[in-house]
Design a protein around this motif. Sequence first.
Motif, short mmCIF file in Angstrom:
data_model
loop_
_atom_site.label_atom_id
_atom_site.label_comp_id
_atom_site.label_asym_id
_atom_site.label_seq_id
_atom_site.Cartn_x
_atom_site.Cartn_y
_atom_site.Cartn_z
N ARG A 154 0.84 -1.22 0.00
CA ARG A 154 0.00 0.00 0.00
C ARG A 154 0.87 1.26 0.00
NH1 ARG A 154 -2.58 3.61 -0.92
NH2 ARG A 154 -4.60 4.30 -0.08
N ARG A 195 3.82 1.45 -1.39
CA ARG A 195 4.38 1.59 -2.74
C ARG A 195 3.35 2.18 -3.70
NH1 ARG A 195 6.89 -4.43 -2.45
NH2 ARG A 195 8.66 -3.92 -1.15
N GLU A 196 2.12 1.69 -3.58
CA GLU A 196 1.05 2.24 -4.44
C GLU A 196 0.87 3.73 -4.18
OE1 GLU A 196 -1.76 -1.65 -4.05
OE2 GLU A 196 -2.62 0.28 -3.48
N LYS A 250 3.45 5.78 -5.85
CA LYS A 250 3.20 5.85 -7.30
C LYS A 250 2.07 6.81 -7.62
CE LYS A 250 4.66 1.49 -9.27
NZ LYS A 250 4.20 0.13 -9.41
N SER A 251 1.00 6.76 -6.81
CA SER A 251 -0.17 7.58 -7.12
C SER A 251 -0.02 9.03 -6.63
CB SER A 251 -1.43 6.98 -6.48
OG SER A 251 -1.31 7.09 -5.08
#
Length: 367
Positions: free
Chosen positions: A72, A74-75, A78-79
């Motif tokens: 989560r 890492r996501e 990215k976002s």
Amino acid sequence: MEPNHLEKLMAECLQCKQCSNCCSLLAKSGQSPLDMTKRGITLYEALSCSLCGACETVCPKRLSPKQLFLARRREAVKSGEIDSAAYRYLLPDRKNNIMNAYRSYYGIDYSDVNSFSHAETCFFPGCTLMTYSPNLTRAIYERLKDSCGCKGVWTECCGKLLDQIGLQERVKDFRSCLQGFVQEHNIKRIIVACPGCYYELQDVFQACDVIVQTVYEVIDFAKQEQSDNRQYTVHDSCPDRFAGIFGSQVRQALKQCGFSTREMAHTQMNTICCGSGGQLSHFRPELVEELVKLRQQEVRETNADVLVGYCLNCVLKYDNYSSEIPVTHALNLLLGLQDDYKGGKARLEKMFSGSDGEKRWEEIIAD
Ligand code: SF4
Ligand code: SF4
């Protein structure tokens, strides 16, 4: 999250909640990791996980709830939900990071021992040790020179922090740089003092012809008896909870030198995180305090006089939070050396106080 972790959890979680029994984050959610995955992990939850790995040790199916939270993070990087630029002062792949700035400000310099060429064996103290405990770093190096022909101190970070924040792409680049350095200098053996660095570098160099060893494997501490009448209790570090290499080597070395130890309720595989993991101090400092208090209570229950750590991050954490329970690094004890890391937090604050301090801070966060 790597698909295999997620798929395995979705397919195999028994919803037994054994993991919740060892983790306040999971317990507070009131849900099993399977149900949490189905409804989606919140960023708040992801940043509340210390990545300690305790959940993995108790799971009867060897699943990893930890990986849910790491994925989560890492996501979120990215976002753009996590603004990684806000943590740039910490990042080891930037020259202007806080550790480098601290060493430069306080004149901590290893240039006389880090310009090595063809040093088959080198010492990798890790950034916390070489920054906050320079006397201990040099003392270890002196012993390593005698013990195994070690010729140089590699003053680099292992890069683990990049992964904990969720900066996957930068982890890859950082690891390539470490591998390139080893090739360039023909390094065949790296000696480490920190469990975090040890397991990280094992991973980085697994495909290379390089051996990673601990200082406890290489130095014969029994040569000098350092014992006293005090009772010691060893705090195990999270990265060591599975293999237990540091935990057993440190206990063995303390025993050989005549130190008397007692065990706390949670040790080795079941150890309690000190709160340094997962950059919890930055994301959820109040949870760090809870974890420290829990550990302090366990120290009191043993009636030990001194808490001993083998990771300087853990030692600093306990030292910063308590003057009541003496804390020391195992290597200070074994080498008979006075602690030199005490007061690190105050020195850090001094560095950034006043108008000069503000300018210094601006330099560190400048791109
Ligand atoms: S890694 Fe530690 S804090 Fe995170 S879920 Fe597992 S036990 Fe809880
Ligand atoms: S211990 Fe393992 S199987 Fe049980 S709820 Fe936790 S993740 Fe699922």
